[in-house]
Design a protein around this motif. Structure first.
Motif, PDB file in Angstrom:
ATOM      1  N   GLU A 104       0.820  -1.214   0.000  1.00 51.62           N
ATOM      2  CA  GLU A 104       0.000   0.000   0.000  1.00 51.62           C
ATOM      3  C   GLU A 104       0.853   1.263   0.000  1.00 51.62           C
ATOM      4  OE1 GLU A 104      -2.646  -0.234   3.290  1.00 51.62           O
ATOM      5  OE2 GLU A 104      -3.784  -1.945   2.482  1.00 51.62           O
ATOM      6  N   ASP A 105       2.127   1.139   0.338  1.00 54.38           N
ATOM      7  CA  ASP A 105       2.991   2.319   0.424  1.00 54.38           C
ATOM      8  C   ASP A 105       4.147   2.239  -0.585  1.00 54.38           C
ATOM      9  OD1 ASP A 105       4.328   0.246   1.589  1.00 54.38           O
ATOM     10  OD2 ASP A 105       5.008   1.363   3.346  1.00 54.38           O
ATOM     11  N   PHE A 106       3.905   1.599  -1.727  1.00 55.82           N
ATOM     12  CA  PHE A 106       4.938   1.440  -2.745  1.00 55.82           C
ATOM     13  C   PHE A 106       5.347   2.798  -3.310  1.00 55.82           C
ATOM     14  CE2 PHE A 106       5.822   1.030  -7.343  1.00 55.82           C
ATOM     15  CZ  PHE A 106       6.969   0.253  -7.294  1.00 55.82           C
ATOM     16  N   LYS A 107       6.680   3.029  -3.360  1.00 58.57           N
ATOM     17  CA  LYS A 107       7.197   4.284  -3.904  1.00 58.57           C
ATOM     18  C   LYS A 107       7.862   4.087  -5.263  1.00 58.57           C
ATOM     19  CE  LYS A 107       6.269   7.377  -0.705  1.00 58.57           C
ATOM     20  NZ  LYS A 107       7.321   8.072   0.061  1.00 58.57           N
ATOM     21  N   GLY A 108       8.458   2.915  -5.507  1.00 58.40           N
ATOM     22  CA  GLY A 108       9.095   2.711  -6.799  1.00 58.40           C
ATOM     23  C   GLY A 108      10.049   1.535  -6.793  1.00 58.40           C
ATOM     24  N   TYR A 109      10.614   1.279  -7.983  1.00 57.09           N
ATOM     25  CA  TYR A 109      11.572   0.199  -8.174  1.00 57.09           C
ATOM     26  C   TYR A 109      12.988   0.751  -8.326  1.00 57.09           C
ATOM     27  CZ  TYR A 109       7.697  -2.979  -9.379  1.00 57.09           C
ATOM     28  OH  TYR A 109       6.563  -3.754  -9.361  1.00 57.09           O
ATOM     29  N   PHE A 110      13.941  -0.063  -7.935  1.00 57.76           N
ATOM     30  CA  PHE A 110      15.337   0.119  -8.304  1.00 57.76           C
ATOM     31  C   PHE A 110      15.685  -1.124  -9.107  1.00 57.76           C
ATOM     32  CE2 PHE A 110      19.959   0.523  -6.520  1.00 57.76           C
ATOM     33  CZ  PHE A 110      20.435   0.635  -7.824  1.00 57.76           C
ATOM     34  N   ALA A 111      15.866  -0.959 -10.419  1.00 55.88           N
ATOM     35  CA  ALA A 111      16.062  -2.096 -11.322  1.00 55.88           C
ATOM     36  C   ALA A 111      17.541  -2.287 -11.615  1.00 55.88           C
ATOM     37  CB  ALA A 111      15.293  -1.890 -12.620  1.00 55.88           C
ATOM     38  N   GLU A 153      16.688   8.358   1.461  1.00 59.57           N
ATOM     39  CA  GLU A 153      16.741   9.718   2.010  1.00 59.57           C
ATOM     40  C   GLU A 153      15.957  10.700   1.158  1.00 59.57           C
ATOM     41  OE1 GLU A 153      20.093  13.095   3.271  1.00 59.57           O
ATOM     42  OE2 GLU A 153      20.717  11.142   2.490  1.00 59.57           O
ATOM     43  N   ASN A 154      16.081  10.571  -0.169  1.00 58.19           N
ATOM     44  CA  ASN A 154      15.436  11.529  -1.075  1.00 58.19           C
ATOM     45  C   ASN A 154      13.930  11.309  -1.183  1.00 58.19           C
ATOM     46  OD1 ASN A 154      17.951  12.624  -1.615  1.00 58.19           O
ATOM     47  ND2 ASN A 154      18.279  11.385  -3.445  1.00 58.19           N
ATOM     48  N   LYS A 155      13.491  10.066  -1.077  1.00 60.95           N
ATOM     49  CA  LYS A 155      12.082   9.739  -1.298  1.00 60.95           C
ATOM     50  C   LYS A 155      11.324   9.430  -0.015  1.00 60.95           C
ATOM     51  CE  LYS A 155      12.456  10.004  -5.784  1.00 60.95           C
ATOM     52  NZ  LYS A 155      11.726  11.040  -6.562  1.00 60.95           N
ATOM     53  N   GLY A 156      11.970   9.532   1.123  1.00 59.02           N
ATOM     54  CA  GLY A 156      11.288   9.240   2.385  1.00 59.02           C
ATOM     55  C   GLY A 156      10.882   7.789   2.513  1.00 59.02           C
ATOM     56  N   ILE A 157      11.803   6.881   2.206  1.00 67.77           N
ATOM     57  CA  ILE A 157      11.531   5.449   2.222  1.00 67.77           C
ATOM     58  C   ILE A 157      12.245   4.802   3.403  1.00 67.77           C
ATOM     59  CG2 ILE A 157      11.974   3.280   0.962  1.00 67.77           C
ATOM     60  CD1 ILE A 157      11.627   4.897  -1.618  1.00 67.77           C
ATOM     61  N   SER A 158      11.583   3.872   4.069  1.00 67.75           N
ATOM     62  CA  SER A 158      12.221   3.158   5.175  1.00 67.75           C
ATOM     63  C   SER A 158      12.236   1.643   4.958  1.00 67.75           C
ATOM     64  CB  SER A 158      11.498   3.469   6.492  1.00 67.75           C
ATOM     65  OG  SER A 158      10.191   2.920   6.477  1.00 67.75           O
ATOM     66  N   LYS A 159      11.459   1.157   3.990  1.00 72.72           N
ATOM     67  CA  LYS A 159      11.354  -0.286   3.765  1.00 72.72           C
ATOM     68  C   LYS A 159      11.957  -0.641   2.404  1.00 72.72           C
ATOM     69  CE  LYS A 159       6.919  -0.100   6.160  1.00 72.72           C
ATOM     70  NZ  LYS A 159       5.460  -0.182   5.973  1.00 72.72           N
ATOM     71  N   VAL A 160      12.766  -1.683   2.398  1.00 72.59           N
ATOM     72  CA  VAL A 160      13.390  -2.144   1.153  1.00 72.59           C
ATOM     73  C   VAL A 160      13.183  -3.644   1.037  1.00 72.59           C
ATOM     74  CG1 VAL A 160      15.525  -2.365  -0.169  1.00 72.59           C
ATOM     75  CG2 VAL A 160      15.130  -0.328   1.238  1.00 72.59           C
ATOM     76  N   LYS A 161      12.589  -4.037  -0.068  1.00 73.72           N
ATOM     77  CA  LYS A 161      12.428  -5.461  -0.382  1.00 73.72           C
ATOM     78  C   LYS A 161      13.311  -5.791  -1.574  1.00 73.72           C
ATOM     79  CE  LYS A 161       7.647  -5.710   1.294  1.00 73.72           C
ATOM     80  NZ  LYS A 161       7.901  -6.664   2.395  1.00 73.72           N
ATOM     81  N   VAL A 162      13.973  -6.944  -1.518  1.00 72.42           N
ATOM     82  CA  VAL A 162      14.864  -7.372  -2.592  1.00 72.42           C
ATOM     83  C   VAL A 162      14.253  -8.572  -3.301  1.00 72.42           C
ATOM     84  CG1 VAL A 162      17.170  -8.196  -3.184  1.00 72.42           C
ATOM     85  CG2 VAL A 162      16.879  -6.562  -1.305  1.00 72.42           C
TER      86      VAL A 162
END
Length: 275
Positions: A104-111, A153-162
């Motif tokens: 529900e709080d998806f901000k984007g991908y790092f591909a 830091e730039n996007k206000g993200i705290s969760k990272v899924k790999v």
């Protein structure tokens, strides 16, 4: 039976033989690269296991970049740069899309990897890296972690899924998702008997970073091994299919050639009888 059909079959046989030579060569290249890096696999896993064991023993710090748990999720997708690896690259992209659909709080991908970026470019891709390495090293893992921290830091993200390729065995490689951040307290086995120097915050920060670095290196390396196994299997299947097709074409060629000879003999006999 026309000789044109026979020539067409001969051309198909020659073309298929040429393709089979290519797929067999690619299979051998994948196998050689696997043999080269397979020896490093145990060391990579040991590094990750030791880093996690150390992290479990240090004091947990609530107020840290590594433990904050606010809104905002990033999905880091590790994929190959090259194709010809069966469904493995597309399976990773499908897994990334599946994970996104549940957030529900998806901000984007790092591909990471050309195949991942190609499959996700219609989505929200915050960052991409293509052709970064042939064989992953710790320096690559460190570089990618730095980019992830900048995005956070730039996007206000705290969760990272790999999303990465899990190597079950030589025949099975599956997409898998791992919650890299935040680091949660349930990972820890804190023993009150220990005292730490320097301060606990510094010990935790150092241990947490080594843990993340080791995990990132593990995921990069395991995905590369999975890619090579998938490519080796795909090229072996293609070579086997080409071999089977050549046998079928040779059989068809012989049948048509025999039919053509038989037809010519019939025509000769009929012509002689008419004289």
């Amino acid at each position: 039976m026309s000789r044109g059909n026979l020539r067409a079959i001969k051309r198909r046989i020659a073309s298929t033989e040429s393709t089979m030579q290519i797929t067999r060569a690619m299979q051998m290249v994948a196998a050689a690269r696997l043999n080269k890096i397979q020896r490093q696999w145990k060391g990579v896993k040991d590094y990750s296991n030791y880093a996690e064991r150390i992290l479990k023993k240090v004091p947990f710090v609530e107020e840290s970049l590594y433990t904050q748990n606010s809104e905002g999720s990033l999905i880091f997708v590790i994929t190959p740069d090259m194709g010809l690896a069966g469904s493995f690259p597309s399976d990773l992209v499908k897994e990334a899309l599946r994970v996104k659909s549940k957030l529900e709080d998806f901000k984007g991908y790092f591909a990471l990897g050309a195949k991942g970026y190609s499959g996700l470019k219609s989505e929200t891709v915050l960052e991409k890296e293509i052709n970064l390495f042939d064989i992953p090293k710790v320096d690559h893992a460190e570089y990618l972690l730095d980019i992830i921290f900048q995005i956070m830091e730039n996007k206000g993200i705290s969760k990272v899924k790999v999303v990465y390729g899990e190597l079950k065995n030589a025949l099975i490689q599956l997409p898998k998702t791992y919650d890299l951040l935040p680091i949660t307290k349930d990972k820890f086995e804190i023993d009150a008997r220990y005292e730490y120097e320097p301060e606990e915050e510094k010990v935790f920060e150092d241990a947490a970073y080594q843990y993340l670095l080791s995990k990132m290196y593990l995921f990069l390396f395991e995905t590369k091994l999975s890619e090579l196994h998938a490519r080796q299997n795909a090229m072996k299947n293609a070579t086997d299919n080409a071999h089977d097709l050549i046998e079928e074409l040779n059989l068809e060629y012989n049948k048509q050639r025999q039919a053509s000879i038989t037809q010519e003999l019939i025509e000769i006999v009929n012509g002689a009888n008419m004289q």
